[in-house]
Design a protein around this motif. Sequence first.
Motif, PDB file in Angstrom:
ATOM      1  N   PRO A  23       0.818  -1.219   0.000  1.00  0.00           N
ATOM      2  CA  PRO A  23       0.000   0.000   0.000  1.00  0.00           C
ATOM      3  C   PRO A  23       0.853   1.271   0.000  1.00  0.00           C
ATOM      4  N   GLY A  24       1.900   1.273   0.830  1.00  0.00           N
ATOM      5  CA  GLY A  24       2.757   2.458   0.908  1.00  0.00           C
ATOM      6  C   GLY A  24       3.407   2.762  -0.422  1.00  0.00           C
ATOM      7  N   VAL A  25       3.975   1.711  -1.025  1.00  0.00           N
ATOM      8  CA  VAL A  25       4.662   1.915  -2.304  1.00  0.00           C
ATOM      9  C   VAL A  25       3.689   2.422  -3.352  1.00  0.00           C
ATOM     10  N   LEU A  27       0.902   4.106  -2.981  1.00  0.00           N
ATOM     11  CA  LEU A  27       0.535   5.504  -2.759  1.00  0.00           C
ATOM     12  C   LEU A  27       1.632   6.440  -3.243  1.00  0.00           C
ATOM     13  N   LEU A  28       2.867   6.119  -2.857  1.00  0.00           N
ATOM     14  CA  LEU A  28       3.965   7.016  -3.200  1.00  0.00           C
ATOM     15  C   LEU A  28       4.154   7.100  -4.711  1.00  0.00           C
ATOM     16  N   VAL A  29       4.107   5.951  -5.362  1.00  0.00           N
ATOM     17  CA  VAL A  29       4.344   5.968  -6.799  1.00  0.00           C
ATOM     18  C   VAL A  29       3.215   6.701  -7.517  1.00  0.00           C
ATOM     19  N   VAL A  31       0.991   8.959  -6.386  1.00  0.00           N
ATOM     20  CA  VAL A  31       0.795  10.376  -6.123  1.00  0.00           C
ATOM     21  C   VAL A  31       2.032  11.205  -6.424  1.00  0.00           C
ATOM     22  N   LEU A  32       3.191  10.672  -6.062  1.00  0.00           N
ATOM     23  CA  LEU A  32       4.401  11.466  -6.237  1.00  0.00           C
ATOM     24  C   LEU A  32       5.042  11.288  -7.601  1.00  0.00           C
ATOM     25  N   PHE A  34       4.124  11.440 -10.879  1.00  0.00           N
ATOM     26  CA  PHE A  34       3.990  12.487 -11.883  1.00  0.00           C
ATOM     27  C   PHE A  34       4.666  13.791 -11.480  1.00  0.00           C
ATOM     28  N   PRO A  35       4.373  14.310 -10.284  1.00  0.00           N
ATOM     29  CA  PRO A  35       5.041  15.564  -9.916  1.00  0.00           C
ATOM     30  C   PRO A  35       6.552  15.452  -9.921  1.00  0.00           C
ATOM     31  N   ALA A  36       7.058  14.319  -9.421  1.00  0.00           N
ATOM     32  CA  ALA A  36       8.510  14.184  -9.356  1.00  0.00           C
ATOM     33  C   ALA A  36       9.111  14.224 -10.755  1.00  0.00           C
TER      34      ALA A  36
END
Lengths: 294, 430, 282
Positions: A23-25, A27-29, A31-32, A34-36
């Motif tokens: 779940p953590g991975v 979420l990070l991938v 949400v973050l 595209f912006p990254a």
Amino acid sequence: MGSLLNLGIRIKDRHMWVLFVGPGVLLLVLVLGFPAITSLSYSIKPEQAGTVSYTLSNYGNLLKDPFLNRTFWNTAVFVFLSVASHMVLGLAVAMVLNSALPAKPLFRLIALLPWVVPDVVAGIIWKWMYNPLYGALNDLLLKIGFISSPVEWLSNPHLALFSVILVNLWRGFPFVMLILLAGLQAIPQHLYEAAALDGASKRQLFFHITIPGLKKMIVVALALDIVWEVRRFGLIQAMTQGGPGILTEVLSTYTYKQYFQFFRFEYASAISVVMTIVLLLISLPYIWMISQEE
Amino acid sequence: MRKIVAIGLCMAVLLVAFSFDLARAAQVTLRFSDWHLTEDVWNKSLNEGMDIFHKRYPNIKVTLEPVSYGEKETKYTVESAAGRAPDVFHVHAFSLPMFFGKGFAKDLTPFIEKEGPGFLDAWYPLPIKLMKHNGKMHAMPGDYMTMVLFYNTQMFKDAGLDPNKPPKTWDEFLEYAKKLTRDTDGDGKLDQWGFGTVGAKDPGFTLRFGPFIWSFGADYLTPDMKRSALDSPEATEAFKFFVELCTKHKVIPPGLTAMGAHDARTQLAQKKVAMIMGSGWTPPIVNKINPDLNAFEVLKAAPAPMKRKQATAIWLSSWVMSPNTKHPNEAWELMKFITSKEIELKWFVDNRVTSSRKDVSGVAPEILNDKFASVMASQLPYGKVEPQIKQWPEIIDTFTTSLQEATVGMKTPEKALAEAHERINAILAR
Amino acid sequence: MKTGSILQKNILSKTVLWIFLIVISVYCLVPFVWMLSTSFKTEAEAFRIPPTWMPLQPTGDSYIGIWVRKNFGIYFFNSTVISLATALLSTFFGALAGYGFSRFFFRGRRFLIGFFLATQMLPGVLLVGPYFKILSRVGLYDTRTGLVIAFLTICLPFSTWMMKGFIDKVPVELDQSAMVDGCSRMGIFFKIILPVVAPGMVATILFAFLLAWGDLLWALCLTSSEPMITVTLGIARTVGEFRIIWPMLMAGSLVGGMPAIILYIFLQRLLVQGLTAGAVKE
């Protein structure tokens, strides 16, 4: 073999990590990601649109920037002194609060209070307190007799950065203290008792039981605090905006300026890429330590 | 078990928050944003203005979006970059080159043409010029004020100076400031200083430095804005004069580089300084800070002192229409309304800001008979503005860095200025 | 024996301890005393030179003002909901991931641990713009949910790192003896691990809560309408172009700090739970 929440679905135990880490991975991938990628890709775009699609000129400008050297140095000093003071004070207070002491809950609360103030607000308030004309701090010190004339905390070129660090210490040590306090709680009491029976001195107890027991938490606190202090923005921006001159300019305030005041999105991205890489390199030992298979 | 309850609880919290969001009905309205909405007096005035607008245009609804002053550029930048800026928003004129450069402001030419010929004649020429990008109007001018010298007549009298003879030249100003920097209660420590100003990296800095550099006959950049003009002897003179107010003559209170506009006004209000540069907003604020001072009686305004020619800085705000607005015609009606003669006068009466409209600032008796506004309006012809190029924020930041280094004694004024000159040329050469 | 010198040492160290405590307490508290004092002043008195520590004309006006004139009620609701949601979700998923990293040694483990930390090395300044674009596209702009998701991505890696640190200290034997007893992994997680690392969760929950509560940049850029404003954003608004309403800023900051303190008081009994919960029977 583990069963998934007793639903009867059988998954090999050694694959269960996906359930925990997944779940953590995700979420990070999601949400973050595209912006990254967007912001990083800005760093290879040209500042003046129209000539070429991709360029390394932003990185070239980094090398020519007259302010960047000093900014890097300030950031290093700021982060080093902030983190070091957080760790020392945090550990000291945690140990005191872990010992036999009356009114512990009260002191624990007091030690936590500075953390409760958002760092922008802390910056605004301390800036006011530091004022030579109507600041509370100079007033207090004058009344007690510590100083004979007001100190220019934020305009004196020798003091400015340290005044900011002092506020950062105030605001930041509770976090380290809390982590280390929890870590101290996890050290079994009987280790101390046994060693004391064997005649160990306080120093020996500290270095041979406390520190090793806290080692993992110290590494965690160090890694997190370093990354956070490199990111520290609101506090410094509110207090000095990087001045006087560029004596308190750090990478975060500098990047903010480039992006939001000068509208140099591409250059700001290039600085961020470099900053990220440097941070990654610094944290490699911590990542190594924390992921040691015990 | 406890953990499951905790998770359930937070899912419920999330669900509640989320459903609130979904339930908000979609509205076809205009979004209007202004930092003044966070100021009590302005907020009341703006709301009254909107009430009048709603009565006249019942089919348009305006939602007001306040934004904090320090953060407005950040917010508008982020929103504009995503195509979601408010329909009409308020910015300083000095931000315009950057907004224009990024395409964040809509071309208003079609709307202005529809208003008929001579529509723009009601405004002073300089504000109109500053609203243009590539010769076309991309914003409408708003509040237009000049920086003037405010001084405390009582403190003048106490120092043996004639309150009806404010300093006219910078040299006179220095003499006055020295006399006004004194120890009033005999305890051996200075209690008041002659002059309070801005030394921090604050938008208020150029407003207060402009009268120095321009009246000395110098400027930041060459007229074609391609090179720095800071190597001229006049520029060095002006820079050195300002720095020495702090380092040599010490007529400014300690801690200059941390001082913003708030501090200058507070110092005047608390009788810690006798003179500051200010504009229309100054007397009401000073009065609010210290009602005992009786600001409206005790303070007087005078044109900014000069060296070789009369020049002062102007303060200009502007209204921008977002290029992504879904209702351009209605947005134009709103912009026209807030910059109309009737409403511009209201802004003065409520908030003491003079207007960029000639038919208000040059003519209205409310302004001409006002002790402070009349001085400000008289200086409008001498108003000068900073170079309007998109690198300006970076240039002024570099300049202020050098000034700060000189005022805290890290470098001599000559050296600091020379460095600024070099760096600014490097910026322009990019 | 050495009782005499031990007593001496005890008194000395106790005194040193107390002096240290008092100095630290003063350091922590002085700004709060100043904030409290200013919050009860009139606006004019807040600007007095030299400043007064005891208000000459104390007034509770700013405390009333923040609720009545400045909509603090709404700000409070928003901040509390957002921060609580962030804190609970981040700690829970962080503990989940922390457990995964602690007990399982899969391929790419080291990389993922590093990845978690690396996501924090990008400055928020750069991320906020593209993030804003995404949010408006999915219709979550100007919503509390959008903010919670944003804060989650910032908090989660830190929560994971912190929780992993605490979970590492729990002996694997506890897991193993539970598995022998027929407990599932999830069961071990909920029934054994979480109770034991409860002291560590205090720091983690508070950290996430305060991060969400104290944020200014993201709240500023990802919301626009008045019903969505957070407390910190509301406080920033008291710094206007023309004046800083100090008493209100102080009152707002003090009142704004209350939820975190209440949360801490609620959580602090967890701090003193040691390894005693769920101990292995030796």
